[in-house]
Write a protein that holds these residues in place. Structure first.
Motif, PDB file in Angstrom:
ATOM      1  N   ALA A  85      -8.697   8.550  -3.216  1.00 26.21           N
ATOM      2  CA  ALA A  85      -7.691   9.474  -2.704  1.00 26.21           C
ATOM      3  C   ALA A  85      -6.994   8.897  -1.474  1.00 26.21           C
ATOM      4  O   ALA A  85      -5.773   9.060  -1.298  1.00 26.21           O
ATOM      5  CB  ALA A  85      -8.344  10.814  -2.357  1.00 26.21           C
ATOM      6  N   LYS A  86      -7.747   8.210  -0.635  1.00 22.65           N
ATOM      7  CA  LYS A  86      -7.148   7.596   0.556  1.00 22.65           C
ATOM      8  C   LYS A  86      -6.152   6.522   0.155  1.00 22.65           C
ATOM      9  O   LYS A  86      -5.047   6.438   0.706  1.00 22.65           O
ATOM     10  CB  LYS A  86      -8.236   7.005   1.458  1.00 22.65           C
ATOM     11  CG  LYS A  86      -7.673   6.306   2.702  1.00 22.65           C
ATOM     12  CD  LYS A  86      -8.755   5.930   3.693  1.00 22.65           C
ATOM     13  CE  LYS A  86      -8.118   5.290   4.928  1.00 22.65           C
ATOM     14  NZ  LYS A  86      -9.078   5.095   6.035  1.00 22.65           N
ATOM     15  N   LEU A  87      -6.532   5.668  -0.822  1.00 25.44           N
ATOM     16  CA  LEU A  87      -5.623   4.616  -1.260  1.00 25.44           C
ATOM     17  C   LEU A  87      -4.346   5.207  -1.857  1.00 25.44           C
ATOM     18  O   LEU A  87      -3.238   4.738  -1.577  1.00 25.44           O
ATOM     19  CB  LEU A  87      -6.316   3.723  -2.285  1.00 25.44           C
ATOM     20  CG  LEU A  87      -5.557   2.444  -2.665  1.00 25.44           C
ATOM     21  CD1 LEU A  87      -5.581   1.459  -1.503  1.00 25.44           C
ATOM     22  CD2 LEU A  87      -6.141   1.793  -3.914  1.00 25.44           C
ATOM     23  N   LEU A  88      -4.497   6.237  -2.677  1.00 30.04           N
ATOM     24  CA  LEU A  88      -3.331   6.853  -3.317  1.00 30.04           C
ATOM     25  C   LEU A  88      -2.386   7.489  -2.317  1.00 30.04           C
ATOM     26  O   LEU A  88      -1.189   7.657  -2.604  1.00 30.04           O
ATOM     27  CB  LEU A  88      -3.793   7.899  -4.335  1.00 30.04           C
ATOM     28  CG  LEU A  88      -4.511   7.372  -5.577  1.00 30.04           C
ATOM     29  CD1 LEU A  88      -5.058   8.527  -6.403  1.00 30.04           C
ATOM     30  CD2 LEU A  88      -3.577   6.513  -6.426  1.00 30.04           C
ATOM     31  N   ALA A  89      -2.896   7.839  -1.141  1.00 31.73           N
ATOM     32  CA  ALA A  89      -2.062   8.492  -0.133  1.00 31.73           C
ATOM     33  C   ALA A  89      -1.212   7.504   0.665  1.00 31.73           C
ATOM     34  O   ALA A  89      -0.236   7.901   1.310  1.00 31.73           O
ATOM     35  CB  ALA A  89      -2.941   9.304   0.824  1.00 31.73           C
ATOM     36  N   PHE A  90      -1.562   6.216   0.611  1.00 36.73           N
ATOM     37  CA  PHE A  90      -0.808   5.233   1.388  1.00 36.73           C
ATOM     38  C   PHE A  90       0.564   4.979   0.747  1.00 36.73           C
ATOM     39  O   PHE A  90       0.687   4.925  -0.484  1.00 36.73           O
ATOM     40  CB  PHE A  90      -1.559   3.909   1.462  1.00 36.73           C
ATOM     41  CG  PHE A  90      -2.736   3.901   2.389  1.00 36.73           C
ATOM     42  CD1 PHE A  90      -2.673   4.500   3.635  1.00 36.73           C
ATOM     43  CD2 PHE A  90      -3.911   3.279   2.013  1.00 36.73           C
ATOM     44  CE1 PHE A  90      -3.758   4.485   4.499  1.00 36.73           C
ATOM     45  CE2 PHE A  90      -5.004   3.250   2.858  1.00 36.73           C
ATOM     46  CZ  PHE A  90      -4.935   3.862   4.111  1.00 36.73           C
ATOM     47  N   PRO A  91       1.609   4.779   1.564  1.00 37.75           N
ATOM     48  CA  PRO A  91       2.884   4.319   1.015  1.00 37.75           C
ATOM     49  C   PRO A  91       2.688   2.946   0.386  1.00 37.75           C
ATOM     50  O   PRO A  91       1.902   2.125   0.880  1.00 37.75           O
ATOM     51  CB  PRO A  91       3.802   4.267   2.236  1.00 37.75           C
ATOM     52  CG  PRO A  91       2.889   4.172   3.411  1.00 37.75           C
ATOM     53  CD  PRO A  91       1.649   4.915   3.031  1.00 37.75           C
ATOM     54  N   THR A  92       3.387   2.713  -0.712  1.00 38.72           N
ATOM     55  CA  THR A  92       3.098   1.543  -1.543  1.00 38.72           C
ATOM     56  C   THR A  92       4.353   0.718  -1.785  1.00 38.72           C
ATOM     57  O   THR A  92       5.419   1.269  -2.089  1.00 38.72           O
ATOM     58  CB  THR A  92       2.507   2.001  -2.891  1.00 38.72           C
ATOM     59  OG1 THR A  92       1.342   2.799  -2.628  1.00 38.72           O
ATOM     60  CG2 THR A  92       2.111   0.821  -3.741  1.00 38.72           C
ATOM     61  N   VAL A  93       4.216  -0.589  -1.644  1.00 38.32           N
ATOM     62  CA  VAL A  93       5.296  -1.539  -1.926  1.00 38.32           C
ATOM     63  C   VAL A  93       4.940  -2.287  -3.198  1.00 38.32           C
ATOM     64  O   VAL A  93       3.848  -2.871  -3.300  1.00 38.32           O
ATOM     65  CB  VAL A  93       5.483  -2.537  -0.769  1.00 38.32           C
ATOM     66  CG1 VAL A  93       6.567  -3.556  -1.117  1.00 38.32           C
ATOM     67  CG2 VAL A  93       5.838  -1.805   0.517  1.00 38.32           C
ATOM     68  N   VAL A  94       5.832  -2.273  -4.167  1.00 39.09           N
ATOM     69  CA  VAL A  94       5.591  -2.949  -5.445  1.00 39.09           C
ATOM     70  C   VAL A  94       6.615  -4.051  -5.651  1.00 39.09           C
ATOM     71  O   VAL A  94       7.686  -4.053  -5.043  1.00 39.09           O
ATOM     72  CB  VAL A  94       5.635  -1.955  -6.619  1.00 39.09           C
ATOM     73  CG1 VAL A  94       4.571  -0.889  -6.460  1.00 39.09           C
ATOM     74  CG2 VAL A  94       7.016  -1.313  -6.740  1.00 39.09           C
ATOM     75  N   ALA A  95       6.267  -4.993  -6.529  1.00 35.91           N
ATOM     76  CA  ALA A  95       7.110  -6.160  -6.734  1.00 35.91           C
ATOM     77  C   ALA A  95       8.075  -6.025  -7.906  1.00 35.91           C
ATOM     78  O   ALA A  95       8.882  -6.926  -8.147  1.00 35.91           O
ATOM     79  CB  ALA A  95       6.240  -7.403  -6.920  1.00 35.91           C
ATOM     80  N   SER A  96       8.015  -4.926  -8.659  1.00 41.29           N
ATOM     81  CA  SER A  96       8.897  -4.762  -9.801  1.00 41.29           C
ATOM     82  C   SER A  96       8.958  -3.292 -10.199  1.00 41.29           C
ATOM     83  O   SER A  96       8.100  -2.498  -9.809  1.00 41.29           O
ATOM     84  CB  SER A  96       8.409  -5.591 -11.000  1.00 41.29           C
ATOM     85  OG  SER A  96       7.207  -5.053 -11.522  1.00 41.29           O
TER      86      SER A  96
END
Length: 248
Positions: A203-214
């Protein structure tokens, strides 16, 4: 890259073991701190079949390398001598240059779709095309080239094994603040990471803003339950970090 903010910020890299340096350097230049959380490790293949398939792939009329790992592991098996070489992105092209191939073609869009849009891979019916990759990776390229009538010679030169998170890494993860961005450059790495986390840490990981490469990785993150996602200009460390600094 100049320092972009005064307050501290953090980032998580899911790159394979031993492959965080360039991303760490880019994060540091932007005033951040990187947690290397490797859910995978790269294992080079060295069997007779891998060597035979690589020879055949390099002898094809064109040869596509799908990652820097593909280049490095292939070069351990034999010298990389091939006439018309295509790299998935700038990092793969740079790896090829380090191994003596200076004229590799790389698309502006550094992903499978970008490779498939290249003019060199449009009219390929009846042609033999090499694909140097890892087990399970870049299936879209192989499938699409076959649909276009190409004879694809795939050479898998490495595999990805799950690497268990260490207690120290998990302790550092638990201490991360909200001002933390997650970098996602591989759907396989993301799945391997989520599969190792208990409910609270997931749940903590899912809450972080995420940068993806595609865009495909954005869709994978949406399916996994991430909410705040931005697509970087490319998978290059500077582009990933530039996107992260808009989120944290």
């Amino acid at each position: 890259m100049a320092l972009l903010r005064e307050r501290e910020w953090y980032a998580i890299s899911l790159r394979p073991q031993g492959q965080h340096r360039r991303l760490r350097d880019a994060v540091t230049r932007a005033g951040g701190h990187l947690l290397a959380l490797s859910p995978l490790r790269i294992v080079a293949l060295d069997g007779a079949d891998a060597r035979s398939r690589l020879r055949d792939a390099l002898a094809a009329s064109r040869c596509v390398f799908t990652s820097p790992n593909a280049v490095t592991c292939a070069a351990r098996l034999q010298a990389l001598t091939t006439s018309r070489t295509i790299a998935v992105g700038a990092g793969t092209a740079a790896a090829l240059r380090r191994h003596g191939i200076a004229n590799a073609i790389a698309p502006d869009r550094m992903d499978s779709e970008g490779v498939l849009d290249l003019a060199e891979l449009q009219a390929v019916a009846g042609q033999r095309i090499g694909l140097v990759s890892g087990e399970g990776g870049r299936g879209l390229i192989e499938r699409s080239l076959r649909e276009r009538g190409a004879d694809v010679v795939r050479a898998n030169v490495y595999r990805r094994d799950v690497a268990k998170f260490s207690p120290t890494a998990l302790k550092r993860f638990d201490a991360l603040p909200a001002a933390t961005a997650l970098f996602v450059t591989s759907a396989e790495a993301l799945d391997a990471a989520l599969g190792q986390l208990d409910g609270e840490r997931r749940a903590k990981l899912l809450a972080f803003p995420t940068v993806v490469a595609s865009e495909r990785l954005r869709e994978a993150c949406v399916r996994s339950g991430f909410g705040r996602i931005v697509v970087a200009a490319s998978a290059q460390p500077t582009d990933l970090v530039q996107a992260a600094t808009t989120l944290v």
